[in-house]
Design a protein around this motif. Structure first.
Motif, PDB file in Angstrom:
ATOM      1  N   ARG A 112      -7.002  -5.384  -2.937  1.00 29.12           N
ATOM      2  CA  ARG A 112      -7.276  -4.473  -1.810  1.00 29.12           C
ATOM      3  C   ARG A 112      -6.288  -3.306  -1.797  1.00 29.12           C
ATOM      4  O   ARG A 112      -6.668  -2.173  -1.491  1.00 29.12           O
ATOM      5  CB  ARG A 112      -7.237  -5.236  -0.485  1.00 29.12           C
ATOM      6  CG  ARG A 112      -8.496  -6.088  -0.269  1.00 29.12           C
ATOM      7  CD  ARG A 112      -8.555  -6.687   1.125  1.00 29.12           C
ATOM      8  NE  ARG A 112      -7.476  -7.649   1.383  1.00 29.12           N
ATOM      9  CZ  ARG A 112      -7.466  -8.913   0.959  1.00 29.12           C
ATOM     10  NH1 ARG A 112      -8.461  -9.377   0.248  1.00 29.12           N
ATOM     11  NH2 ARG A 112      -6.454  -9.705   1.266  1.00 29.12           N
ATOM     12  N   SER A 118       0.833  -1.211   0.000  1.00 25.35           N
ATOM     13  CA  SER A 118       0.000   0.000   0.000  1.00 25.35           C
ATOM     14  C   SER A 118       0.863   1.255   0.000  1.00 25.35           C
ATOM     15  O   SER A 118       0.554   2.236  -0.689  1.00 25.35           O
ATOM     16  CB  SER A 118      -0.932   0.006   1.214  1.00 25.35           C
ATOM     17  OG  SER A 118      -1.876  -1.035   1.107  1.00 25.35           O
ATOM     18  N   GLU A 170      -7.506  -0.844  -4.366  1.00 23.23           N
ATOM     19  CA  GLU A 170      -8.745  -0.204  -3.907  1.00 23.23           C
ATOM     20  C   GLU A 170      -8.448   0.832  -2.825  1.00 23.23           C
ATOM     21  O   GLU A 170      -9.017   1.927  -2.829  1.00 23.23           O
ATOM     22  CB  GLU A 170      -9.732  -1.266  -3.428  1.00 23.23           C
ATOM     23  CG  GLU A 170     -10.287  -2.082  -4.588  1.00 23.23           C
ATOM     24  CD  GLU A 170     -10.962  -3.380  -4.177  1.00 23.23           C
ATOM     25  OE1 GLU A 170     -11.026  -3.692  -2.957  1.00 23.23           O
ATOM     26  OE2 GLU A 170     -11.423  -4.107  -5.089  1.00 23.23           O
ATOM     27  N   LYS A 171      -7.530   0.510  -1.904  1.00 23.89           N
ATOM     28  CA  LYS A 171      -7.146   1.475  -0.864  1.00 23.89           C
ATOM     29  C   LYS A 171      -6.467   2.698  -1.466  1.00 23.89           C
ATOM     30  O   LYS A 171      -6.514   3.784  -0.892  1.00 23.89           O
ATOM     31  CB  LYS A 171      -6.206   0.825   0.161  1.00 23.89           C
ATOM     32  CG  LYS A 171      -6.914  -0.036   1.166  1.00 23.89           C
ATOM     33  CD  LYS A 171      -6.037  -0.330   2.365  1.00 23.89           C
ATOM     34  CE  LYS A 171      -5.037  -1.402   2.064  1.00 23.89           C
ATOM     35  NZ  LYS A 171      -4.263  -1.827   3.236  1.00 23.89           N
ATOM     36  N   SER A 172      -5.832   2.519  -2.635  1.00 21.42           N
ATOM     37  CA  SER A 172      -5.156   3.626  -3.322  1.00 21.42           C
ATOM     38  C   SER A 172      -6.088   4.359  -4.285  1.00 21.42           C
ATOM     39  O   SER A 172      -5.630   5.145  -5.104  1.00 21.42           O
ATOM     40  CB  SER A 172      -3.929   3.094  -4.077  1.00 21.42           C
ATOM     41  OG  SER A 172      -2.991   2.563  -3.176  1.00 21.42           O
ATOM     42  N   HIS A 173      -7.394   4.071  -4.185  1.00 23.83           N
ATOM     43  CA  HIS A 173      -8.444   4.765  -4.942  1.00 23.83           C
ATOM     44  C   HIS A 173      -8.516   4.394  -6.418  1.00 23.83           C
ATOM     45  O   HIS A 173      -9.048   5.159  -7.224  1.00 23.83           O
ATOM     46  CB  HIS A 173      -8.351   6.288  -4.766  1.00 23.83           C
ATOM     47  CG  HIS A 173      -8.287   6.693  -3.325  1.00 23.83           C
ATOM     48  ND1 HIS A 173      -9.361   6.569  -2.472  1.00 23.83           N
ATOM     49  CD2 HIS A 173      -7.265   7.173  -2.578  1.00 23.83           C
ATOM     50  CE1 HIS A 173      -9.011   6.957  -1.263  1.00 23.83           C
ATOM     51  NE2 HIS A 173      -7.745   7.331  -1.298  1.00 23.83           N
TER      52      HIS A 173
END
Length: 165
Positions: A138, A106, A141-144
């Protein structure tokens, strides 16, 4: 941008001195499971040459990653790839197993996204992920990044995530 740092990683532009670390990384079956499989040392050497040439041609590419104590952690970068016959620019990362589950992916995905969209002023970036690689999905997704579509790449079912400037 030959070097950069995050809170816990330092990145250095890929060069010949990194071959042994890359060979070891690519020989690990667990690491390589979502990278197209284990790569023989000769294949990794070709990979290194190809990715160094990418730097020369585009001014960006892959970096090797080291933890703050200097240990080789993995590789990551921004590079051109063909997806469904379209030239795309992807972020990519792979870490040694001992760095898994600690937020390093991430951390580097966020840094690569910032470099690509802000510093390189690219209009969009993609992430190509094997359908079954939930951890990498994931991370994006966490990084937009937004799920764009499913496709098949090199005989494997993958999903394409995209982020736009």
């Amino acid at each position: 941008m030959d070097h950069f740092s995050t809170d816990r990683l330092t990145a250095e532009r890929l060069n010949e001195d990194h071959l042994a670390d890359l060979v070891a990384l690519h020989l690990d079956a667990e690491v390589s499971r979502y990278l197209g499989g284990v790569r023989a040392p000769e294949v990794t050497k070709t990979y290194l040459v190809t990715n160094m040439a990418h730097w020369d041609e585009h001014g960006f590419g892959l970096w090797t990653l080291r933890s703050k104590d200097g240990a080789f952690a993995g590789r990551a970068g921004i590079r051109h790839i063909l997806v469904d016959d379209v030239d795309e620019i992807e972020i990519a990362y792979a870490f040694k197993r001992e760095f898994w589950g600690q937020g390093f992916a991430s951390e580097i995905a966020s840094a690569l996204t910032d470099i690509g969209l802000s510093q390189l002023a690219l209009s969009s970036l993609i992430g190509v992920v094997y359908v079954g690689n939930g951890a990498s999905r994931r991370v994006l997704e966490k990084s937009h990044y937004l799920l764009e579509r499913n496709t098949n790449r090199h005989g494997e079912d993958v999903v394409i995530y995209r982020i736009r400037r």
